[in-house]
Design a protein around this motif. Structure first.
Motif, short mmCIF file in Angstrom:
data_model
loop_
_atom_site.label_atom_id
_atom_site.label_comp_id
_atom_site.label_asym_id
_atom_site.label_seq_id
_atom_site.Cartn_x
_atom_site.Cartn_y
_atom_site.Cartn_z
N MET A 1 2.71 0.67 16.13
CA MET A 1 1.32 0.41 16.50
C MET A 1 1.26 -0.40 17.79
N ASP A 2 0.59 0.15 18.77
CA ASP A 2 0.35 -0.68 19.95
C ASP A 2 -0.97 -1.43 19.75
N ARG A 3 -1.35 -2.19 20.74
CA ARG A 3 -2.55 -3.04 20.62
C ARG A 3 -3.79 -2.22 20.27
N LYS A 4 -3.91 -1.07 20.94
CA LYS A 4 -5.10 -0.24 20.74
C LYS A 4 -5.13 0.28 19.29
N GLN A 5 -3.96 0.69 18.82
CA GLN A 5 -3.88 1.20 17.45
C GLN A 5 -4.15 0.09 16.45
N GLU A 6 -3.66 -1.11 16.77
CA GLU A 6 -3.91 -2.25 15.89
C GLU A 6 -5.40 -2.49 15.75
N ARG A 7 -6.11 -2.39 16.87
CA ARG A 7 -7.57 -2.62 16.81
C ARG A 7 -8.24 -1.54 15.97
N ALA A 8 -7.81 -0.28 16.15
CA ALA A 8 -8.40 0.82 15.38
C ALA A 8 -8.13 0.60 13.89
N PHE A 9 -6.91 0.14 13.58
CA PHE A 9 -6.55 -0.14 12.19
C PHE A 9 -7.45 -1.23 11.61
N GLU A 10 -7.62 -2.30 12.40
CA GLU A 10 -8.45 -3.41 11.92
C GLU A 10 -9.89 -2.95 11.70
N GLU A 11 -10.35 -2.07 12.58
CA GLU A 11 -11.72 -1.58 12.44
C GLU A 11 -11.87 -0.74 11.17
N PHE A 12 -10.85 0.11 10.92
CA PHE A 12 -10.88 0.92 9.71
C PHE A 12 -10.96 0.04 8.47
N VAL A 13 -10.13 -1.03 8.46
CA VAL A 13 -10.11 -1.89 7.28
C VAL A 13 -11.42 -2.68 7.16
N ALA A 14 -11.98 -3.08 8.30
CA ALA A 14 -13.24 -3.80 8.25
C ALA A 14 -14.31 -2.92 7.61
N GLN A 15 -14.27 -1.61 7.91
CA GLN A 15 -15.28 -0.71 7.35
C GLN A 15 -14.98 -0.31 5.91
N SER A 16 -13.72 -0.07 5.61
CA SER A 16 -13.40 0.52 4.31
C SER A 16 -12.73 -0.45 3.34
N GLY A 17 -12.40 -1.65 3.80
CA GLY A 17 -11.63 -2.58 2.98
C GLY A 17 -12.29 -2.90 1.65
N ASP A 18 -13.58 -3.19 1.69
CA ASP A 18 -14.27 -3.57 0.45
C ASP A 18 -14.19 -2.44 -0.58
N VAL A 19 -14.47 -1.21 -0.11
CA VAL A 19 -14.44 -0.07 -1.04
C VAL A 19 -13.02 0.13 -1.58
N LEU A 20 -12.03 -0.04 -0.70
CA LEU A 20 -10.65 0.14 -1.15
C LEU A 20 -10.27 -0.90 -2.19
N LEU A 21 -10.73 -2.14 -2.00
CA LEU A 21 -10.43 -3.18 -2.98
C LEU A 21 -11.11 -2.87 -4.32
N ARG A 22 -12.34 -2.38 -4.24
CA ARG A 22 -13.05 -2.04 -5.48
C ARG A 22 -12.35 -0.88 -6.19
N LEU A 23 -11.93 0.11 -5.40
CA LEU A 23 -11.15 1.23 -5.96
C LEU A 23 -9.90 0.71 -6.66
N ALA A 24 -9.19 -0.19 -5.96
CA ALA A 24 -7.93 -0.71 -6.52
C ALA A 24 -8.18 -1.47 -7.81
N THR A 25 -9.28 -2.22 -7.84
CA THR A 25 -9.61 -2.99 -9.05
C THR A 25 -9.87 -2.05 -10.22
N LEU A 26 -10.62 -0.97 -9.94
CA LEU A 26 -10.91 -0.02 -11.02
C LEU A 26 -9.64 0.73 -11.44
N LEU A 27 -8.84 1.14 -10.44
CA LEU A 27 -7.65 1.92 -10.76
C LEU A 27 -6.64 1.12 -11.57
N THR A 28 -6.51 -0.18 -11.27
CA THR A 28 -5.58 -1.01 -12.04
C THR A 28 -6.28 -1.62 -13.26
N SER A 29 -7.61 -1.62 -13.24
CA SER A 29 -8.40 -2.27 -14.29
C SER A 29 -8.03 -3.73 -14.45
#
Lengths: 181, 348
Positions: A1-29
């Motif tokens: 990951m270069d700097r630009k990719q790191e930023r894109a990654f951070e942006e993806f997580v900023a947008q989808s992180g909450d949903v992913l955490l909720r998914l993980a909570t349900l999947l692991t219960s």
């Protein structure tokens, strides 16, 4: 990951992180295991970021595998007795924490009575709003299996005393609240 | 009315998690780890090739490469560990294998303690991540007394459990039933040849898996009977042979009462297992000089780490680490032998 990719990654997580955490909570219960699974999903996504075309699908596939690994690691640890009950507090940033805190233990306990595959299918199908074909593709099974497993799992959940109470009692209440939200 | 149930399930799942927000730190940590990983990749790629070459070379001899100590006794001489195509007689030991053979020799030269009871004093940290503020952490000293004849014993606990809401004191004395720990006779029945020991460890792991499968099947059948419905069997996860061998060997090394020959042989099994990482000259969490042995599972998800005493091959500390966290850490403070059960050191 270069700097630009790191930023894109951070942006993806900023947008989808909450949903992913909720998914993980349900999947692991389980809230704690959910956080572990979420964290590990991010690590694996970061490791392959430049080669992943569809990060949303990638995360869901990887998370499913991680949850299976976590369950296995847990199962193979020496048996231990939980000495103190864990408390699950709501996060004050949410609009209505009481509902979440009331529903969560009952729902997660009911989900824990399912197999990992049943749980994954229900969570992806209903919480994540994926079609039967999408779920089949994510989990590498046939759409027919998704359909039959989902209905079997729902039938099983209806037998759970806690959840059937929720299904019956909170029906109108929940529908109303969500509509106004 | 299946549609209504599904709609409600959708709402329940949404509502039950709507106060969950992803921790910000997780992103930065993922990025940082990725940077470190990239820096490391080149080094491990070279090391990995070397390890593969070492195994493929066939005959492994003690003392080669300069670093290994001479084997202490006839029984400890590491024999041919593996033979493969291309075994041209050239001898090559990887750094990891040299360290493992050195531990093997040290273990063979250290006699077993004298006495019926093993008295293990350990420091335990176990984190049960039950929830964000509810993560239960147990820390404190613990003394296990193992009867090497019956496999029973007693555990004295000075452990304190804490969670977000305060501390609690767990029971201070726990009795272990006979047979809870392997007896000395059972431990001495294990083979001490490298190949025989590896296959015996694998057999034991497979038996444990089969037992887990039977248990799951039993539970499934009970559920089917109760609900009058059929459920699909959940297959046991596939775990590679090398994962199983490493875990079984690491577990067994954790046993305090191994014969010198068996402890020595276990290190030779590890030397013949691909992917084992060894770091000599490190320290355990109480600052003792240690050799760290670890191996990330082939299937991913967790790593078993054990710290060994380079002088006698005994385990100093072990830890199970998983995604983003450490599940369990056990630190041996000391191992003694006694002819009578000692009194509770944490009482009063």
């Amino acid at each position: 990951m270069d700097r630009k990719q790191e930023r894109a990654f951070e942006e993806f997580v900023a947008q989808s992180g909450d949903v992913l955490l909720r998914l993980a909570t349900l999947l692991t219960s389980d809230r704690g295991l959910g956080e572990d699974a979420y964290q590990e999903t991010l690590h694996r996504l970061a490791a392959r970021w430049s080669r992943v075309d569809n990060p949303q699908a990638f995360c869901r596939r990887v998370m499913h595998n991680i949850v299976i690994d976590l369950a296995r690691a847990r199962q193979r640890r020496p048996a231990e007795i939980r000495l103190v009950d864990a408390h699950d507090d709501g996060d004050l940033r949410a609009a209505d924490t009481t509902a979440a805190v009331e529903i969560r233990p009952v729902l997660l306990a009911a989900l824990r009575t399912l197999t990992q595959q049943q749980r994954a299918i229900l969570v992806l199908r209903y919480f994540d709003d994926r079609s039967e074909n999408e779920v089949a593709d994510l989990l590498g099974i046939s759409p027919g299996t998704v359909k039959s497993t989902a209905s079997r799992a729902m039938a099983h959940l209806r037998q759970q005393p806690g959840i059937s109470g929720l299904l019956a009692v909170t029906d109108t209440d929940i529908t109303r609240k969500v509509r106004y939200a | 009315m299946p549609d209504i149930d599904e709609d409600i399930m959708r709402q329940l799942m949404t509502r039950a998690t709507e106060d969950l927000f992803a921790p910000r730190a997780a992103v930065a940590q993922a990025v940082r780890r990725q940077r470190r990983h990239r820096a490391r990749v080149r080094v491990t790629a070279v090391a990995g090739t070397a390890a593969a070459a070492g195994l493929a070379a066939g005959v492994l001899l003690p003392g080669a490469g300069g670093g290994a100590r001479p084997a202490a006794s006839g029984g400890a001489a590491p024999g041919a560990v593996s033979s493969g195509p291309g075994g041209s007689g050239s001898v090559r030991l990887t750094a990891a294998q040299r360290e493992l053979f050195s531990l093997s020799a040290a273990a063979a030269a250290t006699p077993r303690g004298d006495g019926r009871y093993v008295v293990l004093t350990e420091q335990t940290t176990s984190i049960d991540s039950g929830g964000p503020s509810g993560a239960v952490k147990e820390t404190g000293p613990k003394t296990n007394v193992i009867d090497t004849i019956t496999g029973g014993g007693v555990t004295y606990q000075g452990i304190i459990a804490t969670n977000g809401h305060g501390r609690q004191t767990p029971p201070t004395v726990l009795k272990a039933a006979n047979g809870n720990s392997p007896t000395r006779a059972e431990l001495d029945a294990w083979p001490t040849g490298t190949a025989a020991l590896r296959s015996a460890l694998l057999t034991q792991a497979r038996q444990q898996q089969a037992q887990a499968q039977r248990f799951m099947d039993q539970k499934r059948r009970a559920m089917e009977k109760q609900l009058g419905k059929k459920f699909k069997a959940v297959p046991q996860p596939r775990i590679s042979d090398n994962d199983l061998v490493f875990e079984q060997a690491a577990d067994m090394l954790w046993q305090p009462d191994l014969s010198p020959a068996l402890r020595s042989a276990l290190y030779k099994v590890l030397a013949a297992t691909p992917g084992v990482k060894v770091e000599a000259g490190t320290t355990d969490s109480s600052g003792r000089t240690a050799t760290l042995i670890s191996r990330p599972a082939d299937s991913g998800g967790y790593t078993v780490k054990t710290y060994m005493n380079p002088r006698d091959g005994a385990t100093l500390e072990s830890a199970w680490t998983g995604p983003g966290s450490t599940f369990d850490e056990d630190l041996y403070l000391h191992i003694d032998y006694a002819n009578a059960i000692p009194r509770n050191p944490y009482k009063g």
